[in-house]
Design a protein around this motif. Structure first.
Motif, PDB file in Angstrom:
ATOM      1  N   LEU A 167      19.725   6.827  47.557  1.00 14.59           N
ATOM      2  CA  LEU A 167      19.354   6.918  46.153  1.00 14.59           C
ATOM      3  C   LEU A 167      19.745   8.239  45.510  1.00 14.59           C
ATOM      4  O   LEU A 167      19.913   8.300  44.286  1.00 14.59           O
ATOM      5  CB  LEU A 167      17.842   6.715  45.992  1.00 14.59           C
ATOM      6  CG  LEU A 167      17.312   5.307  46.283  1.00 14.59           C
ATOM      7  CD1 LEU A 167      15.799   5.316  46.302  1.00 14.59           C
ATOM      8  CD2 LEU A 167      17.812   4.323  45.251  1.00 14.59           C
ATOM      9  N   THR A 168      19.887   9.287  46.301  1.00 11.68           N
ATOM     10  CA  THR A 168      20.056  10.613  45.684  1.00 11.68           C
ATOM     11  C   THR A 168      21.328  11.301  46.157  1.00 11.68           C
ATOM     12  O   THR A 168      22.417  11.036  45.661  1.00 11.68           O
ATOM     13  CB  THR A 168      18.825  11.483  45.978  1.00 11.68           C
ATOM     14  OG1 THR A 168      18.593  11.534  47.398  1.00 11.68           O
ATOM     15  CG2 THR A 168      17.582  10.909  45.299  1.00 11.68           C
ATOM     16  N   THR A 195      19.083   6.822  55.170  1.00 11.69           N
ATOM     17  CA  THR A 195      17.739   6.556  54.662  1.00 11.69           C
ATOM     18  C   THR A 195      17.813   6.178  53.194  1.00 11.69           C
ATOM     19  O   THR A 195      18.824   6.417  52.519  1.00 11.69           O
ATOM     20  CB  THR A 195      16.836   7.784  54.832  1.00 11.69           C
ATOM     21  OG1 THR A 195      17.359   8.864  54.025  1.00 11.69           O
ATOM     22  CG2 THR A 195      16.794   8.228  56.294  1.00 11.69           C
ATOM     23  N   PHE A 199      10.751   6.908  42.188  1.00 11.60           N
ATOM     24  CA  PHE A 199      12.032   7.568  42.435  1.00 11.60           C
ATOM     25  C   PHE A 199      12.589   8.203  41.168  1.00 11.60           C
ATOM     26  O   PHE A 199      13.244   9.247  41.226  1.00 11.60           O
ATOM     27  CB  PHE A 199      13.036   6.585  43.020  1.00 11.60           C
ATOM     28  CG  PHE A 199      12.953   6.466  44.510  1.00 11.60           C
ATOM     29  CD1 PHE A 199      13.493   7.435  45.331  1.00 11.60           C
ATOM     30  CD2 PHE A 199      12.310   5.400  45.094  1.00 11.60           C
ATOM     31  CE1 PHE A 199      13.416   7.329  46.708  1.00 11.60           C
ATOM     32  CE2 PHE A 199      12.223   5.287  46.470  1.00 11.60           C
ATOM     33  CZ  PHE A 199      12.770   6.252  47.278  1.00 11.60           C
ATOM     34  N   ASP A 246      13.779   0.464  54.743  1.00 13.95           N
ATOM     35  CA  ASP A 246      13.400   0.258  53.348  1.00 13.95           C
ATOM     36  C   ASP A 246      14.466  -0.609  52.686  1.00 13.95           C
ATOM     37  O   ASP A 246      15.488  -0.925  53.294  1.00 13.95           O
ATOM     38  CB  ASP A 246      13.254   1.594  52.629  1.00 13.95           C
ATOM     39  CG  ASP A 246      12.233   1.513  51.508  1.00 13.95           C
ATOM     40  OD1 ASP A 246      12.092   0.422  50.924  1.00 13.95           O
ATOM     41  OD2 ASP A 246      11.578   2.538  51.211  1.00 13.95           O
ATOM     42  N   GLN A 302      13.809  16.734  40.556  1.00 17.09           N
ATOM     43  CA  GLN A 302      14.974  17.424  41.114  1.00 17.09           C
ATOM     44  C   GLN A 302      15.866  17.987  40.010  1.00 17.09           C
ATOM     45  O   GLN A 302      16.394  19.103  40.133  1.00 17.09           O
ATOM     46  CB  GLN A 302      15.760  16.462  41.997  1.00 17.09           C
ATOM     47  CG  GLN A 302      15.039  16.088  43.287  1.00 17.09           C
ATOM     48  CD  GLN A 302      15.819  15.089  44.115  1.00 17.09           C
ATOM     49  OE1 GLN A 302      16.766  14.468  43.622  1.00 17.09           O
ATOM     50  NE2 GLN A 302      15.434  14.901  45.355  1.00 17.09           N
ATOM     51  N   VAL A 344      10.942  11.430  40.969  1.00 11.79           N
ATOM     52  CA  VAL A 344      11.550  12.369  41.930  1.00 11.79           C
ATOM     53  C   VAL A 344      12.869  12.900  41.394  1.00 11.79           C
ATOM     54  O   VAL A 344      13.155  14.114  41.463  1.00 11.79           O
ATOM     55  CB  VAL A 344      11.752  11.674  43.292  1.00 11.79           C
ATOM     56  CG1 VAL A 344      12.558  12.562  44.237  1.00 11.79           C
ATOM     57  CG2 VAL A 344      10.410  11.334  43.928  1.00 11.79           C
ATOM     58  N   ASN A 345      13.689  12.010  40.838  1.00 11.18           N
ATOM     59  CA  ASN A 345      14.966  12.459  40.283  1.00 11.18           C
ATOM     60  C   ASN A 345      14.761  13.417  39.121  1.00 11.18           C
ATOM     61  O   ASN A 345      15.480  14.423  38.994  1.00 11.18           O
ATOM     62  CB  ASN A 345      15.786  11.250  39.826  1.00 11.18           C
ATOM     63  CG  ASN A 345      16.267  10.402  40.990  1.00 11.18           C
ATOM     64  OD1 ASN A 345      16.481  10.905  42.082  1.00 11.18           O
ATOM     65  ND2 ASN A 345      16.431   9.111  40.748  1.00 11.18           N
ATOM     66  N   THR A 348      16.247   7.508  50.763  1.00 12.27           N
ATOM     67  CA  THR A 348      16.346   8.706  49.923  1.00 12.27           C
ATOM     68  C   THR A 348      17.782   9.187  49.829  1.00 12.27           C
ATOM     69  O   THR A 348      18.261   9.569  48.754  1.00 12.27           O
ATOM     70  CB  THR A 348      15.454   9.821  50.486  1.00 12.27           C
ATOM     71  OG1 THR A 348      14.112   9.339  50.593  1.00 12.27           O
ATOM     72  CG2 THR A 348      15.482  11.042  49.577  1.00 12.27           C
ATOM     73  N   GLU A 349      18.512   9.160  50.941  1.00 10.89           N
ATOM     74  CA  GLU A 349      19.910   9.576  50.931  1.00 10.89           C
ATOM     75  C   GLU A 349      20.759   8.634  50.083  1.00 10.89           C
ATOM     76  O   GLU A 349      21.664   9.065  49.372  1.00 10.89           O
ATOM     77  CB  GLU A 349      20.447   9.634  52.349  1.00 10.89           C
ATOM     78  CG  GLU A 349      19.812  10.721  53.206  1.00 10.89           C
ATOM     79  CD  GLU A 349      20.263  10.656  54.656  1.00 10.89           C
ATOM     80  OE1 GLU A 349      20.127  11.665  55.356  1.00 10.89           O
ATOM     81  OE2 GLU A 349      20.749   9.576  55.081  1.00 10.89           O
TER      82      GLU A 349
END
Length: 340
Positions: free
Chosen positions: A171-172, A166, A218, A121, A225, A221-222, A168-169
């Motif tokens: 970004l978060t 990844t 995203f 990505d 979370q 998603v944040n 996701t890792e």
């Protein structure tokens, strides 16, 4: 009439200017030479600097802060390096005006920010590197262009570390770990290339997906979370408030039940002991004990009785006058001979 009869109109010879004395020229030259020597011989090193002295281009020594001297007339040259200052290098963004309200450049730096992640990505990463010069000799002579080496090393290491994670890792949850890995690997390359630099910190300024749609996803998603963390914290807080209170209530109920059980047990034991003592007395004198118990029972019952009817046992069908215990005599109109 001739104009040159009396010598008028005739060209006059040039009068030579008097030349300065040779001694004065020599003195002036010596004064000028002394001034140049003084100007090129003394220099000052500031408190946050270190001076690197070269003689005909070759490094000979380094000087600490203070008033220093060197060989004049360019024989020795000095290069000052800021060893106490923390420098910064920005990647993926640029600061135009720092301050309380920092203003950033609106220009795109996609060639620095766009990176390929480990799951193939794309992420747009902006980060900041803070560094210091710890070895001015290596900084000046160990690498031809330390600033360019810093930029190349920072981008190579960041792309390498991001490529191991990844999207996701990145970004978060793994951003702090990624920044630490970048700092360690950059320092290893700086030592290998003898740049004389030390990385103080690596800060991930922002990590976002490249497209607006992915950014919105995203962000959602944040937000989810963050909402999950908030709900979890609220649940933990409610748990810490309710559970101790309920435990205290349970302990109070248990203590109350235990007290009630002890009271009932002691009461039962007392009743059993009293019955046992009565039984003992009854066995010694049954008739006396029976009469005593009868009288004690009647003494407890009769104060609560308002009216009492008396029947003649020999004449079951006849009703005798009743005694009004409130007044203490028979009902009016009742023959006295009928009283029992």
């Amino acid at each position: 009439m001739r104009g040159d009869h009396n010598g008028l109109g005739r060209d006059l010879p040039d009068t030579p200017m008097p030349s300065p004395p040779r001694g004065l020229v020599i003195i002036g030259g010596l004064v000028l030479l002394g001034a140049i020597m003084l100007l090129t011989m003394f220099y000052t090193v500031e408190a946050d600097e270190v001076a690197v002295v070269q003689r005909f281009g070759k490094y000979v020594r380094r000087e600490e802060p203070g008033l220093r001297t060197k060989l004049p007339f360019g024989v020795e040259t000095v290069r000052k390096v800021k060893v106490q200052r923390v420098f910064k290098a920005e990647f993926g963004f640029r600061t135009e005006e720092p301050g309380v309200r920092t203003r950033f450049s609106q220009r795109s730096f996609a060639e620095e920010a766009l990176m390929l992640t480990g799951d193939l990505d794309v992420a747009e990463v902006a980060w900041l590197v803070q560094y210091r010069i710890i070895d001015p000799v290596k900084y000046l002579f160990g690498n031809r262009n330390p600033t360019l080496a810093l930029s190349d090393v920072a981008q190579i290491v960041m792309r390498s570390v991001v490529g191991d994670h990844t999207v996701t890792e990145v970004l978060t949850e793994r951003r702090a770990e990624i920044a630490h890995q970048v700092q360690v690997k950059m320092q290893e390359l700086f030592n290998l290339y003898e740049t004389g630099l030390r990385v103080e910190t690596v800060q991930m300024q922002s990590v976002t997906p490249p497209s607006d749609e992915v950014k919105r996803a995203f962000n959602e998603v944040n937000e989810a979370q963050q909402e999950q963390s908030r709900k979890t914290n609220e649940a933990v807080q409610a748990f810490n408030q309710e559970v101790p209170r309920e435990r205290g209530e349970a302990e109070r109920t248990i203590t109350k039940a235990e007290g009630y059980a002890i009271n009932r047990t002691n009461t039962a034991k007392g009743d059993a002991a009293r019955f046992t003592s009565l039984l003992t007395e009854y066995q010694k004198a049954p008739e006396v004990t029976r009469r005593r118990l009868y009288l004690e029972t009647m003494r407890e019952i009769l104060p609560a009785v308002k009216q009492m009817y008396v029947f003649d046992g020999e004449q079951p069908s006849s009703v005798l006058p009743f005694l009004d215990l409130q007044r203490g005599d028979m009902v009016p109109g009742t023959p006295a001979g009928k009283e029992k």
